[in-house]
Design a protein around this motif. Structure first.
Motif, mmCIF file in Angstrom:
data_model
loop_
_atom_site.group_PDB
_atom_site.id
_atom_site.type_symbol
_atom_site.label_atom_id
_atom_site.label_comp_id
_atom_site.label_asym_id
_atom_site.label_seq_id
_atom_site.Cartn_x
_atom_site.Cartn_y
_atom_site.Cartn_z
ATOM 1 N N CYS A 1 0.844 -1.213 0.000
ATOM 2 C CA CYS A 1 0.000 0.000 0.000
ATOM 3 C C CYS A 1 0.874 1.255 0.000
ATOM 4 N N LEU A 2 1.904 1.242 0.838
ATOM 5 C CA LEU A 2 2.778 2.415 0.941
ATOM 6 C C LEU A 2 3.526 2.665 -0.363
ATOM 7 N N ILE B 1 3.050 6.169 -2.445
ATOM 8 C CA ILE B 1 4.177 7.083 -2.678
ATOM 9 C C ILE B 1 4.464 7.237 -4.166
ATOM 10 N N THR B 2 4.472 6.128 -4.910
ATOM 11 C CA THR B 2 4.785 6.225 -6.345
ATOM 12 C C THR B 2 3.707 6.976 -7.111
ATOM 13 N N SER B 3 2.449 6.786 -6.749
ATOM 14 C CA SER B 3 1.365 7.494 -7.449
ATOM 15 C C SER B 3 1.299 8.968 -7.063
ATOM 16 N N SER B 4 2.031 9.357 -6.008
ATOM 17 C CA SER B 4 2.032 10.757 -5.575
ATOM 18 C C SER B 4 3.111 11.581 -6.265
ATOM 19 N N MET B 5 3.929 10.940 -7.096
ATOM 20 C CA MET B 5 4.936 11.684 -7.836
ATOM 21 C C MET B 5 4.259 12.733 -8.710
ATOM 22 N N GLU B 6 4.910 13.875 -8.846
ATOM 23 C CA GLU B 6 4.284 15.009 -9.527
ATOM 24 C C GLU B 6 3.861 14.665 -10.952
ATOM 25 N N TYR C 1 -2.206 12.104 -14.386
ATOM 26 C CA TYR C 1 -3.220 11.080 -14.108
ATOM 27 C C TYR C 1 -3.726 11.274 -12.685
ATOM 28 N N PHE C 2 -4.448 12.360 -12.485
ATOM 29 C CA PHE C 2 -4.873 12.719 -11.133
ATOM 30 C C PHE C 2 -5.746 11.637 -10.521
ATOM 31 N N GLU C 3 -6.589 10.986 -11.335
ATOM 32 C CA GLU C 3 -7.475 9.945 -10.810
ATOM 33 C C GLU C 3 -6.674 8.794 -10.210
ATOM 34 N N VAL C 4 -5.559 8.435 -10.870
ATOM 35 C CA VAL C 4 -4.708 7.371 -10.344
ATOM 36 C C VAL C 4 -4.183 7.756 -8.962
ATOM 37 N N PHE C 5 -3.685 8.996 -8.863
ATOM 38 C CA PHE C 5 -3.192 9.498 -7.576
ATOM 39 C C PHE C 5 -4.296 9.486 -6.524
ATOM 40 N N TRP C 6 -5.470 9.984 -6.887
ATOM 41 C CA TRP C 6 -6.558 10.168 -5.924
ATOM 42 C C TRP C 6 -7.057 8.833 -5.386
ATOM 43 N N TYR C 7 -7.334 7.899 -6.291
ATOM 44 C CA TYR C 7 -7.882 6.614 -5.848
ATOM 45 C C TYR C 7 -6.827 5.791 -5.104
ATOM 46 N N THR C 8 -5.590 5.809 -5.583
ATOM 47 C CA THR C 8 -4.530 5.050 -4.923
ATOM 48 C C THR C 8 -4.263 5.594 -3.528
#
Length: 561
Positions: free
Chosen positions: A182-183, A187-192, A198-205
């Motif tokens: 999970c971590l 962290i990887t999906s939070s990269m700028e 792909y904001f949806e990927v960041f948001w849901y992850t």
């Protein structure tokens, strides 16, 4: 240096305290497990990997306590706006909540890596000791058991179990794998690059944090690391080399072991409760009705929504989070309000960037004439640095592109304050800089600037507001058009008396002018724009601030979402 201390002193102090606590916890627990008598036999099996596993765990507990607090928006808003003790300097720190959230996340990632690697080594050494690979004492300790099989030291009870099987079947192992995965995803999906494209990927992850915290609370219940319970009866110095006499000699009874009581839940229960309250409050706000007062499609595909919500109160420069269930029930996006507190509605300007905004604008464009827009959930308002603009004698407002939105709210509020002759307005001078790449982008708020320009002239206060517009991108046809109409009284692009500048501002010149015109003032510099520009302005604030507190001092403030 004095200006740096004023602008960054509290930030540095907070970071030093935070890092100091992390170092203290690491060293304290490292020494606790490395020197404690109750862990002597455990260290014999595991070596220094025991301390290297437990010390990061203590740091993880501390940072997992902190990680949720910076994203409790309503809690921060309450502290920021309700407590008299929360002065301008402290409010600036609260505005850096997301930066601190990221910093804590990096520490969690680092300590998780150390903790995981150390425990992988521990499992391997537990397994080797169980199989008799090491010395006779290690084998004896690994074979210890009683009738209830409860006071053992080595958690691998079956000699045929592999380390991988143990890691994937034990409670501590399986929860460790889950929270680590999970971590990694969070962290990887939070990269700028992911967050922007792909904001949806960041948001849901990011919502995997729920599984992360559940696994974190359960993880310690596995009680893998065990300590000796009868140190007083079983003297290690006397008995460590007499393991063949354990249980036979009266002065060397069998050593008894037990796992430590899980403590992680005690660290995180408070923040988890606060965050739960935060989500309940957001849900209540989501259920409140939001009505459309007006919908306008501005040039450059910028959507203006004028909304009305019962009991909604705002201050200048604040922002709200919007949710459109027709697009996504989970996605909430921040937008700075462009309306003034004096108006009976609140408005936002939404630029077409990313899937969510494009879908919203497409839905609005397809609406019949006079129809209400899609259902909208609103959470907020929340405070930002721009709230403090009227706390300074002089303010420099710098907006880049759509970053002008918080300053539109400020400029509108100024207009209302002058219109109503508000005696509470203590600001003497405002400098407004707007940088745009495209000419039609100026149409968003050119009408507001025209009204302000006329109002100031009628009141004989033309010097109160100095605004400069900078066009950073143009083509040959535009250049020719400007040359033909160069002698006109109003600007070709905006229709204002103040002519548009071409290219980027010379900030050296601008700051020098502001300092010259305000020789003994406190100047608040506010930016809503890119990080590159923020670094430039921050350096200029430090450079042009006078050491003498009776002379001009610049304070830098940046919008953060």
């Amino acid at each position: 240096m004095g200006n740096w201390i004023i602008n960054h002193g509290l930030t540095s102090f907070i970071l030093i305290v935070w890092m100091g606590i992390n170092i203290f916890l690491f060293v304290w627990f490292y020494l606790f497990y490395d020197l404690g008598q109750q862990f002597f036999y455990t260290r014999h099996l595991l070596g220094s990997a025991l301390s290297w596993a437990r010390a990061p765990a203590a740091v993880l507990n501390f940072n997992c306590l902190l990680i949720l607090l910076p994203v409790c928006r309503n809690l921060l808003s309450l502290i920021r706006g309700s407590f008299m003790c929360c002065g301008r300097t402290m409010r600036k720190e609260l505005d850096k909540n997301i930066s601190f959230h990221k910093l804590v996340a990096y520490m969690i990632g680092l300590m998780t890596a150390v903790h995981t690697i150390a425990h992988l080594l521990n499992v391997e050494w537990y397994n080797n000791s169980r199989r008799g690979v090491y010395d006779q004492l290690s084998t004896t300790l690994s074979n210890l058991e009683d009738t209830n099989n409860s006071t053992y030291l080595n958690p691998i009870r079956n000699i045929n179990v592999t380390p991988t099987y143990f890691a994937l079947t034990s409670l501590a192992g399986i929860t460790g794998v889950i929270i680590t995965l999970c971590l990694i995803l969070i962290i990887t999906s939070s990269m700028e690059v992911i967050r922007r494209s792909y904001f949806e990927v960041f948001w849901y992850t990011h919502h995997l944090f729920v599984i992360f915290f559940i696994g974190l609370v359960i993880h310690g219940a596995g009680r893998i690391v065990r300590s000796q319970q009868n140190v007083a009866q079983h003297n290690i110095t006397l008995c460590k080399d007499r393991f063949k006499d354990w249980g036979i000699a009266p002065d060397c009874p069998l050593p008894q072991f037990a796992g430590g009581f899980p403590q992680t839940w005690m660290w995180v229960i408070g923040p988890m409760f606060l965050y739960l309250c935060e989500r309940i409050l957001r849900f209540i706000r989501y259920m409140q009705e939001v009505r459309y007062r007006k919908i306008v499609i501005r040039p450059s595909k910028v959507l203006e929504l004028q909304l009305v919500k019962d009991g909604f109160k705002m201050e200048v420069g604040q922002y709200v989070f919007l949710n459109c269930p027709a697009i996504s029930h989970l996605e909430w996006h921040p937008f700075t309000m462009t309306s003034a507190p004096e108006e009976d509605f609140f408005s936002v300007h939404i630029r077409s960037v990313g899937d969510w905004t494009q879908k919203l604008i497409s839905m609005v464009e397809e609406l019949p004439e006079g129809a209400q827009g899609p259902k909208m959930g609103v959470d907020g308002p929340f405070g930002t640095a721009s709230e403090d603009v009227f706390d300074y004698e002089v303010s420099m407002l710098v907006g880049a592109g759509i970053g002008v939105t918080p300053f539109a709210s400020i400029l509108k509020s100024i207009w209302y304050k002058f219109k109503d002759s508000d005696p509470k307005l203590h600001t003497r001078k405002i400098y407004f800089y707007w940088l745009c790449r495209e000419t039609h982008a100026f149409e968003w708020f050119a009408d507001l600037l025209q009204v302000l320009e006329k109002e100031m002239e009628e009141r004989g206060m033309g010097d109160f507001l100095t605004y400069k517009l900078f066009l950073t991108g143009w083509d040959q046809s535009h250049t020719a058009h400007v040359m033909v109409r160069f002698d006109e009284d109003t600007d070709v692009v905006t229709g204002l008396k103040q002519k548009t500048n071409y290219g980027r501002p010379n900030w050296e010149k601008e700051f020098e002018q502001v300092r010259k015109e305000n020789p003994s003032s406190t100047v608040g510099t506010f930016l809503c724009g890119p990080a590159v520009l923020a670094k430039v302005l921050e350096k200029k604030c430090a450079k042009y601030s006078d050491v003498d507190p009776r002379k001009t001092r610049f304070y830098f403030n940046k919008e953060n979402f």
